[in-house]
Enzyme design. Sequence first.
Site, PDB file in Angstrom:
ATOM      1  N   ASP A 167      55.182   1.059 -74.079  1.00  0.00           N
ATOM      2  CA  ASP A 167      55.221  -0.200 -75.142  1.00  0.00           C
ATOM      3  C   ASP A 167      54.613   0.043 -76.300  1.00  0.00           C
ATOM      4  OD1 ASP A 167      56.086  -2.190 -72.982  1.00  0.00           O
ATOM      5  OD2 ASP A 167      54.199  -2.494 -72.169  1.00  0.00           O
ATOM      6  N   GLN A 301      64.543   1.238 -69.204  1.00  0.00           N
ATOM      7  CA  GLN A 301      63.756   1.702 -70.191  1.00  0.00           C
ATOM      8  C   GLN A 301      62.882   2.764 -69.993  1.00  0.00           C
ATOM      9  OE1 GLN A 301      62.896  -2.301 -72.784  1.00  0.00           O
ATOM     10  NE2 GLN A 301      63.387  -2.632 -70.814  1.00  0.00           N
TER      11      GLN A 301
END
Length: 784
Positions: A167, A301
């Site tokens: 992130d 991801q």
Amino acid sequence: MSSVDLEKLKMTCGGRAMAVLTSGGDAQGMNAAVRAVTRMGIYVGAKVYLIYEGYQGLVDGGDNIKLAHWHSVTNIIQLGGTIIGSARCKAFTTREGRLAAAFNLVQKGITNLCVCGGDGSLTGANIFRTEWSSLLDELVQKGKGITDTLSKQHNHLNIVGLVGSIDNDFCGTDMTIGADSALHRIMEIIDAIMTTAQSHQRTFVLEVMGRHCGYLALVSALASGADWLFIPEAPPQEGWEDRMCARLETSRIKGSRLNIIIIAEGAIDRNGKPISSTYVKDLVVKRLNYDTRVTVLGHVQRGGTPSAFDRILSSKLGVEAVIALMEASPDTPACVIGLSGNHAVRLPLMECVEMTKLVQTAMNEKRFDEAVKLRGGSFENNWNIYKLLSKLESACLCLPQSNFAVAILNVGAPAAGMNAAVRSAVRLALAHGHKVYGVHDGFQGLANGAVFEMEWHTVAGWTGQGSSLLGTKRTLPSKLLEKIAENITKFNISALLVIGGFEAYRGVLELFEARGHYDELCIPMCVIPATISNNVPGTDFSLGADTAVNAAMEGCDKIKQSASGTKRRVFVVETMGGYCGYLATSTGIAVGADAAYIFEDPINIHDLKTNVEHLAEKMKKDIQRGLVLRNEKCHEYYTTDFIHRLYSSEGKGIFDCRVNVLGHLQQGGAPSPFDRNYGTKLGVRAIQWISKKLTEHFRQGRVFANSPETASVLTLKRKVISFVPVTELKDQTDFEHRMPKVQWWYNLRTMLRMLAKYQTSFCDYVPGEIEHVTRRSISIDVSG
């Protein structure tokens, strides 16, 4: 810190024990970090342990804590996830769990711990460190197998953190381990979706990870030219539904066959209410009746092989983590190793954690502008440029008009990211009211009049295209000056934006030096560095270099894999780069090469002999493969063929040798997320600078700019973007070999040699400095 200090460090680390664990959500690049920590620890003489299954393994002990050897981490640099496992551990959040963990570490004599994880994992590590003395005292008092003598011998625990998080949500570091790789996965999917969306005239709503941080969504939107974006740090204003649908409709009216909407999983509105991908899809179908699909990317991801950036980042941070651990004293606060402008830095762990919490507090209290700023200068810069470009999209039907015309050309060899820079430059220039000309085939095309007007939709879809859609040539302008001057007058060109490599820089320098003979050349000129060789003076990174390193890395990964069923084989691989060794060095670190020969680091026959002996010794152990990279112009006589023959001859009976020339595959392929994003931002910055210069130098009905600062290269040094006059860069340039005299990345070669187990001096290694994390320091405007 001097090299002498580091040599002393190596002499005093013998027998010290350290351990590494990975915790929290996995992130691509964690294995590269484990490899770097393990090998660097062994290199400086420490005993290194691998802790399996994160804090759970630390609590459980036993076979979860294993002594590592050099070959324990061979061939893991290219693997995603973490080979030592990661697990959520409730037990470690309790005093009893930490007692068990302390006992297990002391039993092994471990008082140095490297933790790779997110802010929760690192906060837990700091609590463990703070309690360490009391934990040992309690173990002694309870008679749990720890004697008072043993307690005193291990009375302090050193902690160093590495941030592993896709992130990129940890304040203080430019990038976290795994974020770049996650962007690669996202862009691969967006590229694939765009083809089917265009075929069927569809709208796609893509949901990407980011429960509390919109970094992945934001950069993906910039890199793909998404029509609309939702991130938790910047909820849309009231009435966003009407504005979004209007923008999508306008895009279709102008001829677009697809729409892309990107939404972070933690997206909210101004009242804190979640905005779901399903809600957005239903809204588009209801309002516009568009064929609309939702794609939730999910854990894909986190998967796949790490990107070159993440491998190099993890290696860099892992090496620095070991040095920080070995230097630490009882008075040294727990630190996290971060990235600041391409350099590893040491950041006080709890300062970073507190600043990260401030972001969430600002979001909870609906202070969204502050939340964006607290994310850091890079995040804020990305957000401002996305807003700027998206506003242009909305206003493109009623563009203003100025008296200026900007010509854009590509010069030199093709480089990924050129098209992204052209796209954003064209659109911003049009928004400023300028007429925009594209020039085919560089300076040669400008001399030949290969000039055409570019409109808003000329550059639609260019961001993800590789190579140069304008066409490019290496031709320098010195013999074409008269024709170039004629065409500047003919098309009333007021400024030049030149996107390219060393020839682009040198070409603009020649145009500047010819101003005394041609008034037509007295116009603003800007160079955006774009070359896979990364050899333009004055800047740390050129467009295309990141994509090229990834291409070379992927080629080497496949070459290594081809030998998985063959024992004792060494590959000699030739990379491009001209005389500049950036591509070979960076690829060497990313693939764990045994050596990388470059022009800047001269080799002799003794070096080659040492390398052959090193590989022969390696083959006697469990490591059965070797990889040697050679920059195409590293030596006049020690050619790729010569080195192949030498290795083949000297390795006979021990290993066989194969040769591969990667060639132009390093110039091809779709741009990496970094190059798309970087190119987009450089195109914007260049036009902003050109527009300012045009206004400043417009007098008596014409532009006349003849001062040195009006012919500049757009450079990135550490975190600072600057426009440096081409004349100032002359003294920094080795014109014979077409590269800077001083290369910022050269000290990375020390790390490459250490991780390949060569005895080497630390003299070129630059240890990380301590930086403090404040509101001011994280709001510096950067481009990366």
